[in-house]
Every structure is written in structure tokens, then in C-alpha cells.
Design an enzyme around this catalytic site. Structure first.
Site, short mmCIF file in Angstrom:
data_model
loop_
_atom_site.label_atom_id
_atom_site.label_comp_id
_atom_site.label_asym_id
_atom_site.label_seq_id
_atom_site.Cartn_x
_atom_site.Cartn_y
_atom_site.Cartn_z
N ARG A 1 0.84 -1.19 0.00
CA ARG A 1 0.00 0.00 0.00
C ARG A 1 0.88 1.25 0.00
O ARG A 1 1.96 1.26 0.60
CB ARG A 1 -0.91 0.02 1.23
N GLU B 1 -2.95 8.41 -5.66
CA GLU B 1 -3.28 7.76 -6.93
C GLU B 1 -4.62 8.27 -7.44
O GLU B 1 -5.50 8.61 -6.66
CB GLU B 1 -3.39 6.24 -6.74
N HIS C 1 -0.54 0.35 -10.02
CA HIS C 1 -1.38 -0.34 -9.02
C HIS C 1 -2.17 -1.46 -9.68
O HIS C 1 -3.38 -1.57 -9.56
CB HIS C 1 -2.32 0.63 -8.31
#
Length: 333
Positions: A232, A261, A285
Site C-alpha cells: 500500500r 493515486e 497499481h
């Protein structure tokens, strides 16, 4: 029973739910106010999400909501504590994307070690420079330190051992005998940082892990080591990481996750100091985004939903907020 799927989801999984008599509404572009509006319109008993955030305001948009399913492992995008106050189950699908994420972690390690991005860019621009890559070290015999040792960490361990690497592990829970079975050594975090050529993060996002990778943490790493983050973004203090990159010219980073993000589900401009740094190999991601992983996650999410439809409860293996909700199952729908 009505189900709203607000992220990309296996078409076969949706057909299976429909075959079981479940009414499925699918819109993978939903987020924020649009998601709240759709929940208010459809009034589903079940919401399925992947990366979409589910804050209290979204939860309050539908008084019929009884179950939120995270089609993946991490659930920090869902306000599960607030769900608990409303008597709403939160469930996840742990372990189903582990292979995909571990593959990306190893891919980042190999790509950085062999400077693959630079080589590809040079070839595409018409340049040949074999000598530039002659000093790549290789990973055989090097030490990889894994912080966190759940499903993904264990798969990275197996892959690293196949490359004849030395594996050391720092984790809160040490399972007796697992070190002998997989061929690694348990160490303290400080020892891991001092010894590891590569540090790979496999921790969940919790208040305890937020900014875990700070200036002190990075200062204990070797100046020519590599940091891999497929966990993360918020486990890393990005200002401290930039400082480490600037002060150590042989330090490299491979990451799939970033602070800030984009949250909308489309292509976006993304100007980020970590992602754009010359010694950072970054991906979008997408660690869990393989067809194999999506299929496995879809199957598990469907199993969770079908069980809830027929039995009105969730297996404890999937039940995220079990500690907050009573052990008594919610009323069957």
C-alpha cells in the site's frame, strides 16, 4: 436479492449470480457521488467493489445495504468500522490475488536488477549499448528481506528460493516450522534492514503500518539496496523515500502503489515525484490485475454472495468486521 457491482468483475461470475436468481446491476465506472446515487436508485442488499472507495456517505445512500464485498484482499478503502455501526457485513477475498502480486514483486526485482526499462527504451529509440548493462549484479545468492509474511510474502519467498536467494523474514506472527519448510530465517526488522540487498513490503494498511518506511527505516537499509512495495502507498513516507533516493545514487525502488493515486476509473494525467524518479520502476497499481487473479477473485466473491443469499451469513475467513459485529448472523434476505 439485488447486487450492485461497481468495479470490473468477472462476466462469468455475474452470470453465475444471475443463474442463482440474484438480480445484478453492473457499472464499473461508479465512484463517489455517482456510486451513492446508484445505490439510492437500485437499493441493493449487496455492494461489490475492488478499488472503489466506500466511505460513510456512500454507505448511508442505501438503507437496504447488508453486505459490502471487497473483491480482493485489502479493505482499507471501505469504512468497515462505520459499516459495523450500521450492522453491515464487510467481506473480502483473501489470498486469491496472491500469485499475481508475488509475480509482480519478482518482476520488479528482476527488471531493476537488469535495467530492463532503460534497455527497452534505448532499443526503441534506435540505440544499442550492450556494455551499459554488463555491470548488472544478478540476484542469485543475494539476500531478500520480506516484511510481512502472509500469502503473498510466502509466495515471494518460494520464488526467491527458486532463484537461489537467501530469504530473511520479519513478521509479527512467527509460525513454528514454517521457516524450515520454506527455507528462510526469522529475524528482527533491524537485522533485516541491515542485511537485506532487497527489502520487499507485504504488510496491510493499518494505523500501525502507516509511514512505517520512514527516514529511520530507510537509514538502516544498505545504500545500494532495493525497496519493493506491492503493498500500500501509505506504508511509505514518500518525502523520506525521495531523500533516500537523492542521497544514495545506488539505491533503487520498485513500486506498484503511490499516495494520491487517481481515484477515477479512466486514464489520467499522473505527475508524481516517486513515479517519475529516474531510479524508480513503477507500475499502475495493477499487482492483482491479471486474468487469473480476477477469475479467482470473482469465483470467491460469488461464493460469498451466494452463501449470504441462501444462509444470511458470511464465513469467518472472509468476515472483515467480525470483531465489531455480533456473532449472530444478520437476518436472511
Amino acid at each position: 436479492m439485488k447486487v450492485l457491482v461497481a468495479d470490473q468483475f468477472s462476466p462469468a461470475g455475474m452470470e453465475e449470480m444471475k443463474s442463482a436468481g440474484i438480480e445484478v446491476t453492473y457499472d464499473s465506472a461508479l465512484a463517489g457521488d455517482a456510486l451513492a446515487a446508484k445505490l439510492a436508485e437500485v437499493q441493493p442488499e449487496v455492494l461489490v467493489v475492488r478499488s472503489t472507495k466506500v466511505p460513510a456517505a456512500v454507505i448511508d445512500a442505501n438503507q437496504n445495504l447488508q453486505l459490502v464485498v471487497r473483491a480482493g484482499a485489502g479493505y482499507d478503502t471501505i469504512d468497515f468500522a462505520y459499516c459495523s455501526t450500521k450492522g453491515i457485513y464487510v467481506a473480502n477475498c483473501p489470498g486469491k490475488n496472491a500469485n499475481a502480486v508475488s509475480e509482480l514483486a519478482m518482476g520488479l526485482i528482476l527488471s531493476i536488477d537488469r535495467r530492463m526499462a532503460e534497455g527497452i527504451n534505448m532499443l526503441k529509440s534506435g540505440n544499442w549499448n550492450k556494455g551499459m548493462f554488463a555491470n548488472c549484479r544478478g540476484i542469485k545468492g543475494r539476500t531478500i528481506g520480506l516484511i510481512g509474511f502472509g500469502n503473498i510474502g510466502q509466495l515471494v519467498c518460494r520464488a526467491a528460493k527458486a532463484f537461489e536467494m537467501e530469504v530473511i523474514v520479519s513478521t509479527r506472527t512467527q509460525k513454528a516450522g514454517l521457516d524450515e519448510e520454506l527455507g528462510f530465517t526469522y529475524v528482527s526488522q533491524d537485522e533485516l534492514l541491515a542485511r537485506a540487498d532487497i527489502v520487499s513490503l507485504h504488510t496491510p494498511s493499518t494505523p500501525q503500518t502507516k509511514n512505517m518506511v520512514n527516514a529511520e527505516f530507510l537509514g538502516k537499509m544498505k545504500p545500494d539496496s532495493m525497496l519493493i512495495n506491492t503493498a500500500r502507498g501509505n506504508v511509505v513516507d514518500e518525502e523520506a523515500l525521495l531523500a533516500k533516493l537523492e542521497s544514495c545514487p545506488d539505491f533503487w525502488v520498485g513500486t506498484d502503489v503511490y499516495l494520491g493515486e487517481p481515484t477515477v476509473k479512466a486514464t489520467n494525467d499522473f505527475n508524481h515525484p516517486i513515479a517519475s524518479h529516474a531510479r524508480v520502476y513503477g507500475t499502475h497499481h495493477c499487482g492483482a490485475s491479471t486474468q487469473q487473479a480476477e477469475g479467482a477473485i470473482g469465483q470467491e466473491a460469488v461464493r460469498v454472495i451466494k452463501k449470504f443469499n441462501t444462509e444470511g451469513q458470511v464465513d469467518k475467513f472472509n468476515w472483515v468486521n467480525a470483531a465489531q459485529l455480533n456473532d449472530t448472523p444478520l437476518s436472511k434476505i
